[in-house]
Scaffold this active site. Structure first.
Site, short mmCIF file in Angstrom:
data_model
loop_
_atom_site.label_atom_id
_atom_site.label_comp_id
_atom_site.label_asym_id
_atom_site.label_seq_id
_atom_site.Cartn_x
_atom_site.Cartn_y
_atom_site.Cartn_z
N SER A 186 38.32 46.62 43.66
CA SER A 186 37.96 45.20 43.62
C SER A 186 39.18 44.39 44.03
O SER A 186 40.11 44.22 43.25
CB SER A 186 37.51 44.80 42.20
OG SER A 186 36.33 45.48 41.84
N LYS A 223 31.23 40.92 44.55
CA LYS A 223 31.86 41.33 43.30
C LYS A 223 32.48 40.13 42.58
O LYS A 223 32.37 39.99 41.36
CB LYS A 223 32.93 42.40 43.56
CG LYS A 223 33.71 42.84 42.31
CD LYS A 223 32.80 43.43 41.24
CE LYS A 223 33.57 43.79 39.96
NZ LYS A 223 34.37 45.00 40.09
N LYS A 267 42.50 39.72 36.52
CA LYS A 267 42.85 40.06 37.90
C LYS A 267 41.73 39.66 38.86
O LYS A 267 41.97 39.05 39.90
CB LYS A 267 43.14 41.56 38.00
CG LYS A 267 43.58 42.05 39.38
CD LYS A 267 42.43 42.57 40.22
CE LYS A 267 41.83 43.84 39.65
NZ LYS A 267 40.72 44.35 40.52
#
Length: 207
Positions: free
Chosen positions: A8, A83, A151
């Site tokens: 990701s 995502k 993150k």
């Protein structure tokens, strides 16, 4: 050759990597996943994929071998964009569930009964069914850590700024996560977002 990148990362980074790989004759799919550790163990993760459609079609079965769903989203970077969208919805859902559970507890109403009352209506969601019980059981063993969600949300904000999409609610939940991290909860499950609300309301959510 084909690189299927299931990390990701920023969709902008995916595009930059793809350009470099193309110079070497290598195709790339960006294929991040959602579902956390439990679904990864079960082999039922959701995979969202960006890249050339013909490359996706040729490697669909490989990705399905580890997933419950594999969806083609668009050109390179589209998988990681999906995502990021997923992570916004998950984070805001957890924050909303946290607020609801804290309100119930503060109003001297059983959070468990409130959860059972609303989960079958429009408020019901996979996030609620997964995270509300964890909050009430005080089980913050990480399915997906606060650190990792921060993150991802940093990538959300970076991408939103570059494409010109203001995301005020996402920005606020990032700060909530940062506050929880400073309280030592960075390695806990992201359901520990509830602790932020518990702290400011001086209450603890339990069944």
């Amino acid at each position: 050759s084909v690189l299927i990148d299931m990390s990701s990362i920023s969709p902008l980074a995916s595009r930059e990597i793809s350009v470099e790989l193309a110079r070497k004759g290598i195709d790339m799919l960006d294929a991040p996943v959602s579902g956390g550790e439990p679904k990864a163990i079960e082999g039922t993760i959701a995979v969202m994929v960006g890249g050339k459609k013909e490359v996706f079609d040729a490697h669909y079965d490989i990705m399905m071998a580890m997933a419950g769903s594999v969806v083609y989203v668009g050109e390179i970077g589209a998988g990681n964009t999906a995502k990021l969208c997923n992570q916004i919805v998950v984070a805001l859902n957890i924050a909303a569930v946290s607020e609801a559970m804290v309100l119930a507890r503060k109003a001297d109403v059983s959070p468990e009964r409130v959860y059972q009352a609303i989960r079958g209506g429009l408020a019901g969601s996979t996030v609620m069914d997964t995270k509300a019980p964890m909050m009430m059981e005080r089980n913050f063993d990480a399915g997906f850590r606060i650190d990792l969600h921060i993150k991802d949300m940093d990538n959300v904000m970076e991408t939103s700024h570059k494409v010109g999409a203001p995301l005020p609610l996402a920005a606020q939940v990032v700060e909530i996560m940062q506050a929880i991290k400073q309280d030592g909860c960075g390695v806990e499950d992201h359901s520990s977002i509830v602790k932020f609300y518990e702290k400011i309301a001086n209450v603890e959510v339990r069944k």
